[in-house]
Design a protein around this motif. Structure first.
Motif, PDB file in Angstrom:
ATOM      1  N   LYS A 386       0.689  -1.189   0.098  1.00 20.57           N
ATOM      2  CA  LYS A 386       0.029   0.098  -0.072  1.00 20.57           C
ATOM      3  C   LYS A 386       0.868   1.369   0.085  1.00 20.57           C
ATOM      4  O   LYS A 386       0.479   2.193  -0.564  1.00 20.57           O
ATOM      5  CB  LYS A 386      -0.933  -0.146   1.249  1.00 20.57           C
ATOM      6  CG  LYS A 386      -1.961  -1.117   1.123  1.00 20.57           C
ATOM      7  CD  LYS A 386      -3.126  -0.647   0.074  1.00 20.57           C
ATOM      8  CE  LYS A 386      -4.123  -1.698   0.242  1.00 20.57           C
ATOM      9  NZ  LYS A 386      -4.913  -1.785  -0.892  1.00 20.57           N
ATOM     10  N   HIS A 388       1.793   3.404   2.481  1.00 24.19           N
ATOM     11  CA  HIS A 388       1.227   4.275   3.409  1.00 24.19           C
ATOM     12  C   HIS A 388       2.464   4.301   4.692  1.00 24.19           C
ATOM     13  O   HIS A 388       3.023   3.301   4.861  1.00 24.19           O
ATOM     14  CB  HIS A 388       0.159   3.977   4.048  1.00 24.19           C
ATOM     15  CG  HIS A 388      -0.992   4.444   2.862  1.00 24.19           C
ATOM     16  ND1 HIS A 388      -2.053   3.183   2.538  1.00 24.19           N
ATOM     17  CD2 HIS A 388      -1.387   5.355   2.211  1.00 24.19           C
ATOM     18  CE1 HIS A 388      -2.801   3.737   1.667  1.00 24.19           C
ATOM     19  NE2 HIS A 388      -2.416   5.178   1.435  1.00 24.19           N
ATOM     20  N   ARG A 456     -17.111  14.400  -4.309  1.00 24.36           N
ATOM     21  CA  ARG A 456     -16.366  13.111  -4.713  1.00 24.36           C
ATOM     22  C   ARG A 456     -17.230  11.886  -4.925  1.00 24.36           C
ATOM     23  O   ARG A 456     -18.371  12.003  -4.574  1.00 24.36           O
ATOM     24  CB  ARG A 456     -15.515  12.499  -3.367  1.00 24.36           C
ATOM     25  CG  ARG A 456     -14.534  11.661  -3.520  1.00 24.36           C
ATOM     26  CD  ARG A 456     -14.035  11.460  -1.977  1.00 24.36           C
ATOM     27  NE  ARG A 456     -13.219   9.950  -2.063  1.00 24.36           N
ATOM     28  CZ  ARG A 456     -11.905   9.886  -2.157  1.00 24.36           C
ATOM     29  NH1 ARG A 456     -11.246  10.844  -2.142  1.00 24.36           N
ATOM     30  NH2 ARG A 456     -11.409   8.612  -2.188  1.00 24.36           N
ATOM     31  N   LEU A 460     -16.487   5.878  -4.669  1.00 28.45           N
ATOM     32  CA  LEU A 460     -15.022   5.776  -4.318  1.00 28.45           C
ATOM     33  C   LEU A 460     -14.403   6.219  -2.994  1.00 28.45           C
ATOM     34  O   LEU A 460     -13.425   6.530  -2.986  1.00 28.45           O
ATOM     35  CB  LEU A 460     -14.334   6.477  -5.723  1.00 28.45           C
ATOM     36  CG  LEU A 460     -14.649   5.868  -7.089  1.00 28.45           C
ATOM     37  CD1 LEU A 460     -13.832   6.383  -7.998  1.00 28.45           C
ATOM     38  CD2 LEU A 460     -14.425   4.261  -6.986  1.00 28.45           C
ATOM     39  N   THR A 461     -15.437   6.816  -2.449  1.00 26.63           N
ATOM     40  CA  THR A 461     -15.409   7.328  -0.885  1.00 26.63           C
ATOM     41  C   THR A 461     -15.106   6.091   0.020  1.00 26.63           C
ATOM     42  O   THR A 461     -15.968   5.621   0.147  1.00 26.63           O
ATOM     43  CB  THR A 461     -16.337   8.128  -0.621  1.00 26.63           C
ATOM     44  OG1 THR A 461     -16.546   9.088  -1.584  1.00 26.63           O
ATOM     45  CG2 THR A 461     -15.875   9.060   0.665  1.00 26.63           C
ATOM     46  N   PRO A 462     -14.005   6.351   0.700  1.00 32.56           N
ATOM     47  CA  PRO A 462     -13.664   5.019   1.575  1.00 32.56           C
ATOM     48  C   PRO A 462     -14.676   5.105   2.791  1.00 32.56           C
ATOM     49  O   PRO A 462     -15.283   6.026   3.199  1.00 32.56           O
ATOM     50  CB  PRO A 462     -12.092   5.279   2.243  1.00 32.56           C
ATOM     51  CG  PRO A 462     -11.826   6.572   1.567  1.00 32.56           C
ATOM     52  CD  PRO A 462     -12.786   6.988   0.666  1.00 32.56           C
ATOM     53  N   ALA A 463     -15.183   3.875   3.062  1.00 33.01           N
ATOM     54  CA  ALA A 463     -16.054   3.766   4.311  1.00 33.01           C
ATOM     55  C   ALA A 463     -15.850   4.397   5.542  1.00 33.01           C
ATOM     56  O   ALA A 463     -16.695   5.092   6.248  1.00 33.01           O
ATOM     57  CB  ALA A 463     -16.349   2.210   4.418  1.00 33.01           C
ATOM     58  N   GLY A 464     -14.324   4.659   5.576  1.00 36.01           N
ATOM     59  CA  GLY A 464     -14.053   5.208   7.149  1.00 36.01           C
ATOM     60  C   GLY A 464     -13.988   6.703   6.972  1.00 36.01           C
ATOM     61  O   GLY A 464     -13.518   7.322   8.074  1.00 36.01           O
ATOM     62  N   HIS A 465     -14.330   7.290   5.881  1.00 38.81           N
ATOM     63  CA  HIS A 465     -14.287   8.659   5.895  1.00 38.81           C
ATOM     64  C   HIS A 465     -15.093   9.468   6.953  1.00 38.81           C
ATOM     65  O   HIS A 465     -16.373   9.179   7.121  1.00 38.81           O
ATOM     66  CB  HIS A 465     -14.671   9.288   4.346  1.00 38.81           C
ATOM     67  CG  HIS A 465     -14.311  10.436   4.012  1.00 38.81           C
ATOM     68  ND1 HIS A 465     -14.778  11.689   4.837  1.00 38.81           N
ATOM     69  CD2 HIS A 465     -13.469  11.197   3.145  1.00 38.81           C
ATOM     70  CE1 HIS A 465     -14.441  12.895   4.412  1.00 38.81           C
ATOM     71  NE2 HIS A 465     -13.656  12.681   3.318  1.00 38.81           N
ATOM     72  N   ARG A 639      -4.401  10.022   9.262  1.00 38.99           N
ATOM     73  CA  ARG A 639      -5.182  10.703   8.432  1.00 38.99           C
ATOM     74  C   ARG A 639      -6.144  11.629   8.952  1.00 38.99           C
ATOM     75  O   ARG A 639      -6.213  12.812   8.456  1.00 38.99           O
ATOM     76  CB  ARG A 639      -6.417   9.563   7.634  1.00 38.99           C
ATOM     77  CG  ARG A 639      -6.801  10.124   6.325  1.00 38.99           C
ATOM     78  CD  ARG A 639      -7.606   8.904   5.784  1.00 38.99           C
ATOM     79  NE  ARG A 639      -8.492   8.265   6.681  1.00 38.99           N
ATOM     80  CZ  ARG A 639      -9.650   8.790   7.423  1.00 38.99           C
ATOM     81  NH1 ARG A 639      -9.567  10.054   6.959  1.00 38.99           N
ATOM     82  NH2 ARG A 639     -10.159   8.273   8.316  1.00 38.99           N
TER      83      ARG A 639
ATOM     84  N   GLY B 385     -10.459   3.284   5.859  1.00 33.39           N
ATOM     85  CA  GLY B 385     -10.766   3.774   4.826  1.00 33.39           C
ATOM     86  C   GLY B 385      -9.438   4.076   3.825  1.00 33.39           C
ATOM     87  O   GLY B 385      -9.081   5.263   3.586  1.00 33.39           O
ATOM     88  N   LYS B 386      -9.161   3.204   3.449  1.00 28.82           N
ATOM     89  CA  LYS B 386      -8.046   3.364   2.244  1.00 28.82           C
ATOM     90  C   LYS B 386      -8.257   4.075   1.226  1.00 28.82           C
ATOM     91  O   LYS B 386      -7.487   4.628   0.766  1.00 28.82           O
ATOM     92  CB  LYS B 386      -7.270   1.887   2.164  1.00 28.82           C
ATOM     93  CG  LYS B 386      -6.715   1.076   3.261  1.00 28.82           C
ATOM     94  CD  LYS B 386      -5.323   1.717   3.580  1.00 28.82           C
ATOM     95  CE  LYS B 386      -4.701   1.100   4.701  1.00 28.82           C
ATOM     96  NZ  LYS B 386      -3.615   1.821   5.257  1.00 28.82           N
ATOM     97  N   GLY B 387      -9.506   3.735   0.752  1.00 26.11           N
ATOM     98  CA  GLY B 387     -10.112   4.301  -0.548  1.00 26.11           C
ATOM     99  C   GLY B 387      -9.421   4.044  -1.750  1.00 26.11           C
ATOM    100  O   GLY B 387      -9.363   4.665  -2.771  1.00 26.11           O
ATOM    101  N   HIS B 388      -8.846   2.738  -1.939  1.00 25.03           N
ATOM    102  CA  HIS B 388      -8.545   2.410  -2.978  1.00 25.03           C
ATOM    103  C   HIS B 388      -9.537   1.713  -3.954  1.00 25.03           C
ATOM    104  O   HIS B 388     -10.584   1.019  -3.340  1.00 25.03           O
ATOM    105  CB  HIS B 388      -7.126   1.255  -3.019  1.00 25.03           C
ATOM    106  CG  HIS B 388      -6.225   1.888  -2.546  1.00 25.03           C
ATOM    107  ND1 HIS B 388      -5.470   1.509  -1.134  1.00 25.03           N
ATOM    108  CD2 HIS B 388      -5.392   3.168  -2.920  1.00 25.03           C
ATOM    109  CE1 HIS B 388      -4.295   2.047  -1.252  1.00 25.03           C
ATOM    110  NE2 HIS B 388      -4.164   3.251  -2.172  1.00 25.03           N
TER     111      HIS B 388
END
Lengths: 653, 653
Positions: A386, A388, A456, A460-465, A639, B385-388
């Motif tokens: 990844k 990160h 956005r 494509l928005t991460p669930a954790g946003h 993040r 939420g990596k968002g990939h």
């Protein structure tokens, strides 16, 4: 944090004018009971034990790059603003005034302030303030600098009144909401100034060459900043690019315009005057008696506006320079520093300088550049690479030397050889500087972040946003719309002759947030959309943090009027013991209040200073808000803390 | 892929001149046994069953955006090149010639080619070729267009000879290595052309305004492309921005230069001539007899160079338009298409047009725009939420209509009203177009990717990065250094009067890869650093793919000379049956060869067409290479396939 029930209630009943007029004293209602000087004394008491270490701790390598970086980060915008004021006040203010104002702020705050991390200098809003006053007063024939001096003197009085009446306790209502709008406003002021610099250049070769240069300065600075954020090169190279990319770009393009066929084109440079002398033909000391008595009193409303601006702008700078993501261990002192700000405002008035105050991107940048960081791999990283990673700040070199040293470097810049160098900078380069500063401020603003979330692709928005916690998308739109409306109103008035009134617009946002938004948005929504500007540790000296909306839930619960204990007052009581606030550091976040008696509240309020993290009787909105404020940061890792940083830097000043 | 042992051996012994001279026929050695027309006949046989469906399959929505997109992607660079040729050949070639060349290529290839996905038009290298021939020949007083016509006619002969002798079987040696260098070279040619356009503008306002406009065109196109790649907006909006961002930017800035004070400045526009008529004062048909007999033969060496260039450039365009990441289901036909290319080259010569051939970014863009994709979330995504996410191409709308339609649109552009519109485009806009094309080509190039890996912070490079499989970092530096050296040599010669010789430099890279690099790098290193240009399915008609270095291991093992079977020949045999290749699609990748007898190899060779995926006896280098080529893509998901795409687009033409 535990006392907000009652505080909010009182705000509701006594709104909307908590500041700048100091509340009347010694009324029977406990809300009115102001213990004069209590805030300042506590500030000084809490910080005094650290004063010696503030100098001895400076024996650390981080102080060197922090000094050099802050020198450039402070002086370059100052030069750009000096050009703006120079042309808009008929040369009343120039480079020397702006530099000296920075020196004044740096020396006073580095030596005397409770929070010496805050960088003080000349901001965009004060530039607008100065030339608007000039526009208003110059047709009357009044001595402009004398008038400005009286504004400064009245403002000194107002600052001191606010300081001794512990007005900074109201800071808990200054959430990200007004800060983001203010940052958005300042960013647009930057962009507008860049365009104005170019517009003054006519329509021949110099104009187009300046346009080219400003675009290139923007692009190169942008690339440097992006490389600084990337994973390319080694950590020191990235930090170098991030810190010195913009100054080196300015240097490079100052030379660039003399290459090849561009040499033949005469470009306007930054105007400078004789070393250490004022720009206008005058002595440093302003003849403040050279003005009519009527004008002396006419200065009062302007002083009120200036005080509103500074109370907001300086305190917010200080708050975000002490944001949650910086592991600070020395206490803040908002009341004391406000008193100092009054002092520098008065002195600046007497010397005919633009009034200095806290610089928003620079102040947090200062703290950030003093962080000792280590790179750690993202624990969530999975095998397929990844890529990160995060930089973890382990410790901040909290000291007074870097702030003082950058001020002295600025003083050196007022000497002859360096002023000649400054004179070489083409105005097109400064225009590019305005563009990159404005763009980066917008990029980092919380409103931009919300707008980007809204446009956005949902798929494509991460669930954790974080914003995905809000099921009602219209709520985010509404919040952003109110923010944009607030920005638009403030920016619009700045284009008129009533521009000096813009601090009122910014200030009015605080009651909008406290009274209006809770009617349209649920406490849960507000807790996600908004958040306190600084950490609970920093907020301790001013009665705890108000936070992102959990209190609205409490407000609803307590509107029956059963509460009586004065939150602000008790906040002070809790912090009364010397250094007592230290024990409560990062420990009182998860305290939960529902419908409780005054006794229970009082107990909890005292308990706040002793309770270990996670103490919380009962559940509900408050707990949820707490999870977002503190646990959320733990859980979501970098993040969120980055988002916090971005939002912080977004409120440029 | 199974027959490479012997193929590599023969290359070693007969190198370094496999092309362009056709090998002598009917020698006793089986390596020399060329079955004339065999490749073309097989191509036609394999593709013919799909011809009707090539038209009926076009009843699909994707064809519409693909047509519009390809029209702009084809015509805009063509206009930029026409400006370049116009000014460098004294108006022998102009907009009409370039447009008609594109129309010719589009009509012939869309209707007759085995692979109608390949977009044919005027490339950067042919522009260099044309004006260098002009520089060489114009002092001699020779009729330039007649000379070019003879180059085209000789080249037709050479193309046909190469087509009937199955020369495309050598394509298996064309790995990413020469393609990336060629792409890098073409990108720099673009950037240089942009600068040259600006340089021709003197040193007054028009120059600086053009500079501004070119920078803005670059910036806006860049932002559109970045937004297209981002997670913002909805999928259709992103695709729109990515596809039409650049054309709309060109349109916008064509109008922009007439705003405000810019209106007063006269900018040079794109020169155009009368609709449907040649730019020079002549008929369309070139008087090719109007030239001395000596010049007719002098055209032969130029024709050889042109043929080398086209053999390489066109075939590479075709290969990467059929890259691994496109789920194609209709077979390719390299031999047949080379024959067609000879035809269009001859016809273009007779009409006095710049010779069209395969366009590298456009051809794969065409395939990509015909992909039916679906968005799927990254299965590796974790809660925080990596968002990939990735776009998975499920199916390609393989048909002939979009190519034909974009050609007819281009024909329409030659009519009066549209030519007037084209004439409005300022040259500064075209300079910006050159910059963005060059930049995007560099951005997507495999050499850039490797350079970025090398300057990347090792601590922040994900463990799964493909290049991390190479323990010896010097090996990557060496590989990149050879690539940059190859680029520098090619670019340097382009700056001299010997510029027409550049195809030789590009071509010489193929033996460098096959013979020199294996001496310095291990097979494992080469298998990671290099890879085949197209998928095994596409390579089937030309004897399988050579790949990224695993064969070097095999080469070492077989240098004892025990092998005798002709790999190339057997490749043809294996593909001999009509449509037989279809059965082997994506099935023969994991076949492993070590030290095996001819019988075993032959068995495996036949087995390749029947074996299910993953068949592989034995382990070793070959298996590893296979894992990178195919399984690696499955495992790493989008990142690798994107890298593959990037590398593909990097080889601009």
């Amino acid at each position: 944090m535990t006392t907000t029930t009652t505080t909010t209630t009182t705000t509701t009943s006594h709104a909307p004018a908590p500041v700048p007029a100091p509340p009347p004293r010694s009324a029977s209602d406990r809300w009115y009971k102001i213990r004069l000087f209590r805030g300042m004394i506590n500030d000084a008491r809490r910080r005094a034990p650290y004063y010696v270490s503030d100098w001895t701790d400076a024996w650390n390598y981080r102080v060197v790059p922090a000094t050099v970086y802050m020198y450039f980060a402070n002086i370059l915008p100052a030069l750009a603003f000096s050009l703006d004021m120079f042309s808009k006040t008929d040369m009343q203010y120039g480079v020397n005034e702006v530099l000296l104002a920075s020196v004044l702020g740096a020396v006073v705050f580095s030596v005397l302030a409770c929070q010496p991390l805050v960088i003080v200098g000349v901001t965009g809003p004060i530039t607008v303030f100065n030339y608007t006053v000039y526009d208003i007063m110059s047709p009357t024939g009044t001595n402009y600098l004398a008038f400005m001096c009286w504004i400064g003197l009245w403002s000194l009085v107002l600052h001191w009144v606010l300081a001794v009446t512990n007005s900074c306790n109201w800071l808990r209502y200054v959430t990200r909401f007004p800060c983001d709008i203010f940052g958005f406003y300042v960013a647009f002021i930057y962009l507008q100034k860049g365009i104005q610099v170019l517009e003054r250049m006519g329509d021949e070769e110099p104009f187009y060459l300046s346009l080219v240069v400003s675009l290139l300065v923007f692009a190169v600075s942008y690339v440097c900043a992006e490389l600084g954020k990337s994973a390319l090169f080694t950590h020191p190279v990235r930090v170098f690019l991030k810190d010195y990319g913009t100054p080196l770009t300015v240097v490079f393009f100052t030379g660039f315009v003399h290459l090849g066929k561009m040499e033949a084109i005469h470009l306007e440079n930054l105007p400078v005057s004789t070393s250490f002398f004022p720009t206008a033909d005058r002595g440093w000391f302003v003849h403040f008696w050279d003005i009519s008595v009527g004008d002396v009193f006419l200065a009062i409303p302007f002083a009120v506006l200036l005080t509103i601006l500074f109370w907001f702008d300086h305190n917010v700078s200080s708050l975000i320079a002490q944001g949650t993501e910086f592991p600070l261990s020395k206490p803040a002192g908002f009341h004391w520093d406000l008193f100092l700000l009054g002092l520098t405002t008065g002195v600046a008035g007497l010397l005919g300088l633009p009034f200095p105050n806290g610089l928003i991107p620079q102040a947090p940048f200062h703290t950030e550049s003093l962080c000792v960081t280590s790179v750690v791999a993202d624990p969530d990283e999975t095998g397929a690479g990844k890529g990160h990673y995060e930089f973890k700040a382990t410790h901040v070199v909290e000291q007074r030397v870097s702030n003082l040293a950058q001020g002295l470097l600025t003083l050196g810049t007022m000497s002859a050889p360096l002023l000649v160098v400054l004179h070489l900078i083409p105005q097109g380069v400064l225009a590019g500087l305005f563009f990159i500063m404005g763009f980066q401020a917008l990029e980092a603003n919380g409103i931009t972040a919300k707008l980007l979330f809204l446009v956005r692709d949902a798929a494509l928005t991460p669930a954790g946003h974080p914003l995905k916690q809000i099921p009602r998308r219209a709520a985010i739109w509404l919040f952003v719309a109110v923010e944009l409306l607030g920005f638009a109103a403030t920016f619009a008035i700045t284009q008129t002759v009533a521009a000096v009134g813009f601090p009122i617009f910014i200030f009015a946002l605080i009651p909008v947030r406290a009274l209006l938004l809770p009617r349209w948005l649920t406490p849960q929504e507000l807790s996600v959309l908004d958040e306190p500007t600084a950490s609970p540790f920093t907020m301790e000296g001013i009665g705890g943090s108000y936070g992102g909306g959990s209190e609205e839930g409490v407000l609803d619960a307590s509107e029956d009027g059963s509460s009586g204990e004065d939150g602000m007052d008790r906040g002070k009581t809790a912090d009364g013991g010397t250094g007592g606030g230290m024990f409560g550091r990062r420990s009182g976040e998860a305290v939960s209040v529902g419908r409780r008696s005054e006794e229970e509240l009082a107990e909890l309020g005292e308990g706040r200073l002793r309770a270990p993290a996670g103490v919380g009787a009962g559940a509900g909105a408050r707990r949820m808000s707490s999870a977002v404020d503190e646990d959320g940061i733990e859980m979501l890792g970098m993040r969120v803390s980055r988002r916090g940083l971005a939002s912080r830097e977004g409120a440029l000043g």
